[in-house]
Write a protein that holds these residues in place. Sequence first.
Motif, PDB file in Angstrom:
ATOM      1  N   TYR A  31     -33.181  30.852 -50.830  1.00 24.88           N
ATOM      2  CA  TYR A  31     -32.937  29.884 -51.506  1.00 24.88           C
ATOM      3  C   TYR A  31     -31.351  29.310 -51.692  1.00 24.88           C
ATOM      4  CZ  TYR A  31     -32.626  27.251 -56.250  1.00 24.88           C
ATOM      5  OH  TYR A  31     -32.067  26.256 -57.111  1.00 24.88           O
ATOM      6  N   VAL A  32     -30.639  30.270 -51.943  1.00 21.77           N
ATOM      7  CA  VAL A  32     -29.429  30.122 -52.027  1.00 21.77           C
ATOM      8  C   VAL A  32     -28.602  29.390 -51.002  1.00 21.77           C
ATOM      9  CG1 VAL A  32     -28.264  32.303 -51.229  1.00 21.77           C
ATOM     10  CG2 VAL A  32     -26.982  31.186 -53.052  1.00 21.77           C
ATOM     11  N   CYS A  33     -29.168  29.472 -49.916  1.00 21.43           N
ATOM     12  CA  CYS A  33     -28.420  28.776 -48.492  1.00 21.43           C
ATOM     13  C   CYS A  33     -28.678  27.125 -48.925  1.00 21.43           C
ATOM     14  CB  CYS A  33     -29.262  29.125 -47.551  1.00 21.43           C
ATOM     15  SG  CYS A  33     -28.787  30.617 -46.827  1.00 21.43           S
ATOM     16  N   ALA A  65     -24.068  34.208 -48.430  1.00 18.17           N
ATOM     17  CA  ALA A  65     -23.461  34.270 -49.727  1.00 18.17           C
ATOM     18  C   ALA A  65     -22.475  33.066 -49.866  1.00 18.17           C
ATOM     19  CB  ALA A  65     -22.684  35.518 -49.756  1.00 18.17           C
ATOM     20  N   PRO A  66     -22.575  32.417 -51.061  1.00 15.45           N
ATOM     21  CA  PRO A  66     -21.565  31.365 -51.416  1.00 15.45           C
ATOM     22  C   PRO A  66     -20.179  31.803 -51.330  1.00 15.45           C
ATOM     23  CG  PRO A  66     -23.240  31.479 -53.051  1.00 15.45           C
ATOM     24  CD  PRO A  66     -23.263  32.740 -52.284  1.00 15.45           C
ATOM     25  N   ARG A  67     -19.407  30.986 -50.899  1.00 12.32           N
ATOM     26  CA  ARG A  67     -17.814  31.082 -50.804  1.00 12.32           C
ATOM     27  C   ARG A  67     -17.320  30.592 -52.166  1.00 12.32           C
ATOM     28  NH1 ARG A  67     -16.565  27.943 -45.063  1.00 12.32           N
ATOM     29  NH2 ARG A  67     -17.687  29.569 -43.766  1.00 12.32           N
ATOM     30  N   GLU A  84     -34.023  35.267 -56.353  1.00 12.08           N
ATOM     31  CA  GLU A  84     -33.032  34.384 -55.143  1.00 12.08           C
ATOM     32  C   GLU A  84     -31.674  34.613 -55.493  1.00 12.08           C
ATOM     33  OE1 GLU A  84     -34.155  32.836 -52.493  1.00 12.08           O
ATOM     34  OE2 GLU A  84     -36.305  33.237 -53.127  1.00 12.08           O
ATOM     35  N   SER A  85     -30.996  35.422 -56.469  1.00 14.83           N
ATOM     36  CA  SER A  85     -29.733  35.835 -56.717  1.00 14.83           C
ATOM     37  C   SER A  85     -29.361  36.541 -55.331  1.00 14.83           C
ATOM     38  CB  SER A  85     -29.669  36.696 -57.955  1.00 14.83           C
ATOM     39  OG  SER A  85     -28.335  37.091 -57.865  1.00 14.83           O
ATOM     40  N   CYS A  86     -28.095  36.170 -54.835  1.00 17.80           N
ATOM     41  CA  CYS A  86     -27.534  36.949 -53.728  1.00 17.80           C
ATOM     42  C   CYS A  86     -26.882  38.219 -54.122  1.00 17.80           C
ATOM     43  CB  CYS A  86     -26.786  35.989 -53.055  1.00 17.80           C
ATOM     44  SG  CYS A  86     -24.922  35.951 -53.604  1.00 17.80           S
ATOM     45  N   GLY A  87     -26.877  38.469 -55.326  1.00 19.28           N
ATOM     46  CA  GLY A  87     -26.253  39.697 -55.981  1.00 19.28           C
ATOM     47  C   GLY A  87     -24.738  39.935 -55.842  1.00 19.28           C
ATOM     48  N   TRP A  88     -23.893  38.997 -55.429  1.00 24.08           N
ATOM     49  CA  TRP A  88     -22.747  39.101 -55.339  1.00 24.08           C
ATOM     50  C   TRP A  88     -21.947  39.117 -56.946  1.00 24.08           C
ATOM     51  CZ3 TRP A  88     -19.531  37.749 -50.860  1.00 24.08           C
ATOM     52  CH2 TRP A  88     -18.031  37.579 -51.193  1.00 24.08           C
ATOM     53  N   CYS A  89     -22.330  38.365 -57.609  1.00 23.52           N
ATOM     54  CA  CYS A  89     -21.521  38.501 -58.939  1.00 23.52           C
ATOM     55  C   CYS A  89     -22.673  39.210 -60.195  1.00 23.52           C
ATOM     56  CB  CYS A  89     -20.902  37.403 -59.262  1.00 23.52           C
ATOM     57  SG  CYS A  89     -22.094  35.995 -59.664  1.00 23.52           S
ATOM     58  N   ALA A  90     -21.875  39.906 -61.102  1.00 23.03           N
ATOM     59  CA  ALA A  90     -22.651  40.585 -62.005  1.00 23.03           C
ATOM     60  C   ALA A  90     -23.286  39.671 -62.971  1.00 23.03           C
ATOM     61  CB  ALA A  90     -21.725  41.668 -62.926  1.00 23.03           C
ATOM     62  N   PRO A  91     -22.520  38.673 -63.533  1.00 22.72           N
ATOM     63  CA  PRO A  91     -23.450  37.704 -64.463  1.00 22.72           C
ATOM     64  C   PRO A  91     -24.595  37.197 -64.076  1.00 22.72           C
ATOM     65  CG  PRO A  91     -21.067  37.046 -64.197  1.00 22.72           C
ATOM     66  CD  PRO A  91     -21.396  37.978 -63.212  1.00 22.72           C
ATOM     67  N   CYS A  92     -24.740  36.874 -62.998  1.00 21.86           N
ATOM     68  CA  CYS A  92     -26.013  36.307 -62.210  1.00 21.86           C
ATOM     69  C   CYS A  92     -26.909  37.607 -61.752  1.00 21.86           C
ATOM     70  CB  CYS A  92     -25.675  35.550 -60.735  1.00 21.86           C
ATOM     71  SG  CYS A  92     -27.093  34.968 -60.052  1.00 21.86           S
ATOM     72  N   ARG A  93     -26.313  38.642 -61.128  1.00 21.83           N
ATOM     73  CA  ARG A  93     -27.247  39.642 -60.763  1.00 21.83           C
ATOM     74  C   ARG A  93     -27.701  40.242 -61.933  1.00 21.83           C
ATOM     75  NH1 ARG A  93     -23.721  42.467 -58.429  1.00 21.83           N
ATOM     76  NH2 ARG A  93     -23.396  43.991 -60.151  1.00 21.83           N
ATOM     77  N   VAL A  94     -27.101  40.696 -62.942  1.00 27.78           N
ATOM     78  CA  VAL A  94     -27.524  41.416 -64.175  1.00 27.78           C
ATOM     79  C   VAL A  94     -28.081  40.653 -65.235  1.00 27.78           C
ATOM     80  CG1 VAL A  94     -26.778  43.456 -65.789  1.00 27.78           C
ATOM     81  CG2 VAL A  94     -25.730  43.231 -63.270  1.00 27.78           C
ATOM     82  N   MET A 130     -20.204  32.168 -66.701  1.00 30.81           N
ATOM     83  CA  MET A 130     -19.494  33.122 -65.821  1.00 30.81           C
ATOM     84  C   MET A 130     -19.924  33.237 -64.468  1.00 30.81           C
ATOM     85  SD  MET A 130     -17.332  34.049 -68.232  1.00 30.81           S
ATOM     86  CE  MET A 130     -16.441  35.508 -67.489  1.00 30.81           C
ATOM     87  N   SER A 131     -21.181  32.810 -64.098  1.00 28.95           N
ATOM     88  CA  SER A 131     -21.643  32.872 -62.620  1.00 28.95           C
ATOM     89  C   SER A 131     -20.728  32.235 -61.742  1.00 28.95           C
ATOM     90  CB  SER A 131     -23.008  32.620 -62.601  1.00 28.95           C
ATOM     91  OG  SER A 131     -23.811  33.461 -63.279  1.00 28.95           O
ATOM     92  N   ARG A 132     -20.681  32.591 -60.530  1.00 32.77           N
ATOM     93  CA  ARG A 132     -19.719  32.332 -59.279  1.00 32.77           C
ATOM     94  C   ARG A 132     -20.244  30.912 -58.798  1.00 32.77           C
ATOM     95  NH1 ARG A 132     -19.755  34.449 -53.978  1.00 32.77           N
ATOM     96  NH2 ARG A 132     -17.811  33.977 -52.948  1.00 32.77           N
ATOM     97  N   CYS A 133     -21.645  30.773 -58.610  1.00 30.89           N
ATOM     98  CA  CYS A 133     -22.001  29.509 -57.795  1.00 30.89           C
ATOM     99  C   CYS A 133     -23.115  28.830 -58.754  1.00 30.89           C
ATOM    100  CB  CYS A 133     -22.578  29.893 -56.350  1.00 30.89           C
ATOM    101  SG  CYS A 133     -24.268  30.364 -56.367  1.00 30.89           S
ATOM    102  N   GLY A 134     -23.555  27.701 -58.305  1.00 30.77           N
ATOM    103  CA  GLY A 134     -24.552  26.776 -58.909  1.00 30.77           C
ATOM    104  C   GLY A 134     -25.712  27.718 -59.097  1.00 30.77           C
ATOM    105  N   LEU A 135     -26.371  28.466 -58.564  1.00 31.84           N
ATOM    106  CA  LEU A 135     -27.531  29.026 -58.637  1.00 31.84           C
ATOM    107  C   LEU A 135     -27.240  30.126 -59.950  1.00 31.84           C
ATOM    108  CD1 LEU A 135     -29.744  31.027 -56.176  1.00 31.84           C
ATOM    109  CD2 LEU A 135     -29.024  31.921 -58.500  1.00 31.84           C
ATOM    110  N   GLY A 136     -26.408  30.866 -60.264  1.00 31.11           N
ATOM    111  CA  GLY A 136     -26.317  31.645 -61.438  1.00 31.11           C
ATOM    112  C   GLY A 136     -26.088  30.759 -62.648  1.00 31.11           C
ATOM    113  N   GLN A 137     -25.060  29.694 -62.395  1.00 32.25           N
ATOM    114  CA  GLN A 137     -24.687  28.524 -63.418  1.00 32.25           C
ATOM    115  C   GLN A 137     -25.912  28.065 -63.763  1.00 32.25           C
ATOM    116  OE1 GLN A 137     -21.790  26.562 -61.066  1.00 32.25           O
ATOM    117  NE2 GLN A 137     -20.408  28.307 -61.251  1.00 32.25           N
TER     118      GLN A 137
HETATM  119 FE1  SF4 Z   1     -24.873  35.146 -55.745  1.00 31.70          FE
HETATM  120 FE2  SF4 Z   1     -23.121  35.069 -58.068  1.00 31.70          FE
HETATM  121 FE3  SF4 Z   1     -24.438  32.583 -56.805  1.00 31.70          FE
HETATM  122 FE4  SF4 Z   1     -25.773  34.404 -58.172  1.00 31.70          FE
HETATM  123  S1  SF4 Z   1     -24.158  33.208 -58.934  1.00 31.70           S
HETATM  124  S2  SF4 Z   1     -26.309  33.426 -56.153  1.00 31.70           S
HETATM  125  S3  SF4 Z   1     -24.880  36.430 -57.541  1.00 31.70           S
HETATM  126  S4  SF4 Z   1     -22.611  34.259 -56.213  1.00 31.70           S
END
Ligand code: SF4
Length: 593
Positions: free
Chosen positions: A329-331, A347-349, A489-499, A534-541
């Motif tokens: 989904y993150v793609c 993984a989002p840039r 669907e979280s890509c797991g890159w950043c903790a705010p979204c993953r955890v 705190m999330s890095r990309c739109g998915l977590g936000q």
């Molecule tokens: Fe990956 Fe972070 Fe984006 Fe979630 S917010 S999809 S963990 S980069």
Amino acid sequence: MSTGYEEAIREIVEKYGKDSRRLMDIAIEVQERFGYISEEMMKNIGDALGIPLVKVRDTVSFYSFFKREPGGKNVIRICNSVVEKLNGMDKIVEAFEKETGAQINGVSGDGEFELRYTPCIGMSDQPPSALINGIPVTKISPSEVKHIVDNIKKGRYSREKASDAISWVDKNIRQPGPVVFAPMEKGKAIRAALNMSPEDVINEVTNARLRGRGGAGFPTGMKWSFCRKAKGEAHYIICNADEGEPGTFKDRTILTEVPDLVFEGMTVAGYAIGATEGYMYLRGEYIYLKDYLEQVLERRRELGLLGKNICGKEGFNFDIRIQVGAGAYVCGEESALIESLEGSRGAPRDRPPYPVTSGYMNQPTAVNNVETLCCAARILEKGAEWFASMGTKDSTGTKLLSVSGDCERPGVYELEYGITIDKLLEVVGANDAQAVQVGGPSGTCVAPKDFGRKICFEELPTGGSVMIFNSKRNLLWIVREFIEFFIEESCGWCAPCRVGTTMLARKLDKILAGKGSQVDLKELEELANTVKKMSRCGLGQSAPNPILTTLKNFKALYEELCKAEDYIPPFDYEKAIAAGIEIAGREPVVEEE
Ligand code: SF4
């Protein structure tokens, strides 16, 4: 010692010019040939491409459709999105388990079948649905499952026959409009563009006030202008056909019914920004459309609408390649999509730099939604004034809505921007709506008191997904389902979204179990805001949106469940002593003068 597949893998890699950017295609083809991609196969791929094993493993392990171990010969992925669950998914799972002998998330004893769940496959207008060896089957009834399984055994669902699915997937265009679904003449928009300078093409799109249809609404003319002006060795146009927002399926219909209009828009965009190569990133769930779309492209080459000196315009060379995804989904996020197109994990840039200056292969790249490109083609064909005369001040033109859930006529509706939720419910035949989820799980859950609000960028923006839930539905259960989707669907890159998304789910579970208190509610809201910020990309936000918008619009549902005694946090002795509070047996801290 030869493993038997070394030769085949070498051939596949050579077919793709030993180009590591084609790693997705190579992995898809290796899996189609052998059923999975083992560690040894990945090593073979890496050796043939001249890249390390770890790079191949990084990509293969990221996408949910790639398997690293042998499984069943036939893979049945049952869609488990909310609308499917509300329309009898469980009964379908039971029936498949009975007929195949496989348990869900397992393989049958004879190795013939593998049963899996998969998130939204773009068929929410015709649930329950499944992908069988990548081919969609919709409106499945439990009594039909035996027949489907017999057909699987007869080889009915094979890659070679994938395009057949176009005939049995319902189009469901309930209301065609004047922009996307109006009749078209191939090449008309391109010829109109070629009679203008690239800058004037961009001006025309800018004057039409076209905004990106993916949901964010960035002005398309501005995006093309930034891209054209950016310096680079090459410029690229990418069509984002990775619609993965649960509940959306309008791109499926566009790609089936008016693919020429999309390619026309890509070609116009290519001319405007100065690109010679264009890519369509097609979601893995729509792989059944690939051969069909390739045929459309071939026809356009024959007509001189792609290739060299297009429409006789000396020096305008442009062609399009289709890249298929593999279930992530993150793609759908443009920078993650570009990573995938380059053969990497999606993984989002970090941004900036933005794709318009540093996108595909670090070159200026414009990424546009399928529907946006259709609109751009029409603007060139019929003019900016015509387009801007529809819709609202800041949302011109029409919008395709994918309507699903509790209504009489689910399907695709092309309507002018500015339609109210009330009016939409009337059009689709929904007279008992408790809530309308606009924009998918990452959008807004609208309550009846706000049904007078309009669908447009100014009020309720949406990429297209509109899910309707009637008064019998448990709305907070739906919220919990949406959060589960983001966890998956979280890509797991950043903790705010993953955890953070998992912590939100735990807190919701407590509340849904009737063990929540007012403190839990407060903590839920605080945590949701933290994940959002705190999330890095739109998915977590946007992952906390189902919670935040229902807390705002349906607070009473939470309050009803949060009647437990308020939780009293453990006494913090150190803090109390530091504050000078006297505690038996402990010395107060005395500040030195
Ligand atoms: Fe990956 Fe972070 Fe984006 Fe979630 S917010 S999809 S963990 S980069």
